[in-house]
Design a protein around this motif. Structure first.
Motif, PDB file in Angstrom:
ATOM      1  N   THR A 196       0.824  -1.191   0.000  1.00 54.43           N
ATOM      2  CA  THR A 196       0.000   0.000   0.000  1.00 54.43           C
ATOM      3  C   THR A 196       0.867   1.253   0.000  1.00 54.43           C
ATOM      4  N   GLY A 211      -5.120   7.168  -7.356  1.00 53.54           N
ATOM      5  CA  GLY A 211      -6.364   7.286  -6.593  1.00 53.54           C
ATOM      6  C   GLY A 211      -7.438   8.026  -7.375  1.00 53.54           C
ATOM      7  N   LEU A 258     -10.233   6.167  -5.689  1.00 53.82           N
ATOM      8  CA  LEU A 258      -9.846   5.706  -4.349  1.00 53.82           C
ATOM      9  C   LEU A 258      -9.151   6.819  -3.580  1.00 53.82           C
ATOM     10  N   GLU A 301      -4.959   6.733   0.843  1.00 60.16           N
ATOM     11  CA  GLU A 301      -4.570   5.659   1.756  1.00 60.16           C
ATOM     12  C   GLU A 301      -5.044   4.283   1.288  1.00 60.16           C
ATOM     13  N   LYS A 302      -5.930   4.234   0.322  1.00 63.47           N
ATOM     14  CA  LYS A 302      -6.432   2.946  -0.178  1.00 63.47           C
ATOM     15  C   LYS A 302      -5.730   2.497  -1.461  1.00 63.47           C
ATOM     16  N   HIS A 359      -3.169   0.805  -3.769  1.00 65.60           N
ATOM     17  CA  HIS A 359      -2.259  -0.337  -3.664  1.00 65.60           C
ATOM     18  C   HIS A 359      -1.309  -0.347  -4.854  1.00 65.60           C
TER      19      HIS A 359
END
Length: 288
Positions: free
Chosen positions: A121, A154, A159, A162-163, A165
């Motif tokens: 992540t 993101g 996203l 922090e999400k 990947h």
């Protein structure tokens, strides 16, 4: 002021940046030692050597993953995409290595980034950089570049940061390319960075979600606000990592500034074009 200029006449990628910095006189062994602070060196070996691209002697840099094929893997895929048509495709070797230099690494299994399965992540990568105790300048450069890529990914995928990947293979290459470039730029005492406009190439690439136009969505998002140069080469010339390095570090984009040139470096891409040297040129010198 000691200035580095990215002359991106054939685009820019992370491995081309590192190759050009080594070619300009940076010490790759010191970079290699610094990167061990991340404690993921059991996952890769580094390779660099001299090649000739359309008559230009340059330095080719590779990250070779140790957890599978012995062939170098693709660089620049900080997102989870597989760019089959990328100029940094690690499986196309049309050049010859004169002095290939490979180092084996000791194993170390205790670290937040130790992960042979799944994905890493954005948060894990940030924590690893902060825990590694790099020079402050190296940490700041690395974090800013990863944030640029993470925000672009993101935005594209809908996203929050922090999400986001990073696919394992892409993450290893991106970590080495981004932090390695920051280490070498700091090592060379660079005080400012400038860049030419960025050519992205043209055509299409195959990624996990289908066939997409060049520039890839992440690359184009990262290059918002950056001058893009026209180029009719049907290939991906600029990758997300290369785009982020230039977008974050370059203070201005334009022609070569007036400077006293001290060193020049050529970093080789993997693809070879018939009438076009696929290299990144960097020029380091003093601006009064």
């Amino acid at each position: 002021m000691r200035t580095l200029y990215f002359d991106c006449f054939s685009g820019i990628s992370g491995d081309m940046v590192i190759g050009a910095l080594i070619d300009a006189g940076a010490d790759p062994l010191q970079m290699e030692e610094e990167l061990k602070k991340l404690n993921i060196d059991e996952e890769y070996t580094l390779s660099w050597g001299k090649v000739v691209k359309n008559g230009i002697r340059s330095t080719k840099f590779d990250v070779i993953l140790t957890s599978g094929s012995e062939e170098p893997h693709e660089h620049e895929h900080s997102h989870e995409h597989s760019h089959e048509n990328s100029q940094s495709n690690r499986h196309e070797h049309s050049h010859s290595h004169e002095h290939n230099h490979t180092h084996e690494h000791e194993h170390n299994h205790s670290h937040v980034l130790h992960n042979h399965h799944g994905s890493r992540t954005y948060k894990q990568i940030v924590e690893a950089i902060n825990e590694a105790n790099f020079n402050e300048s190296v940490s700041n450069m690395s974090l800013a570049i990863f944030r640029k890529i993470g925000e672009a990914e993101g935005h594209i995928h809908g996203l929050p940061l922090e999400k986001v990947h990073f696919h394992e293979v892409g993450a290893v290459d991106s970590i080495i390319d981004i932090i390695g470039a920051a280490i070498l730029i700091n090592q060379l005492g660079i005080e400012s960075v400038q860049s030419s406009a960025i050519p992205t190439g043209s055509g299409h690439i195959h990624i996990d979600h289908g066939i997409y136009p060049v520039p890839a969505p992440a690359t184009l998002e990262i290059l918002k606000g950056v001058p893009i140069a026209a180029n009719d080469i049907r290939s991906e010339l600029t990758t997300p990592t290369g785009a982020a390095i230039s977008a974050v570090l370059a203070e201005t984009f334009g022609s070569l500034p007036a400077m006293t040139v001290e060193s020049i470096g050529y970093g080789a891409g993997t693809k070879t074009f018939e009438n076009h040297p696929n290299v990144l040129r960097i020029i380091i010198g003093e601006i009064q």
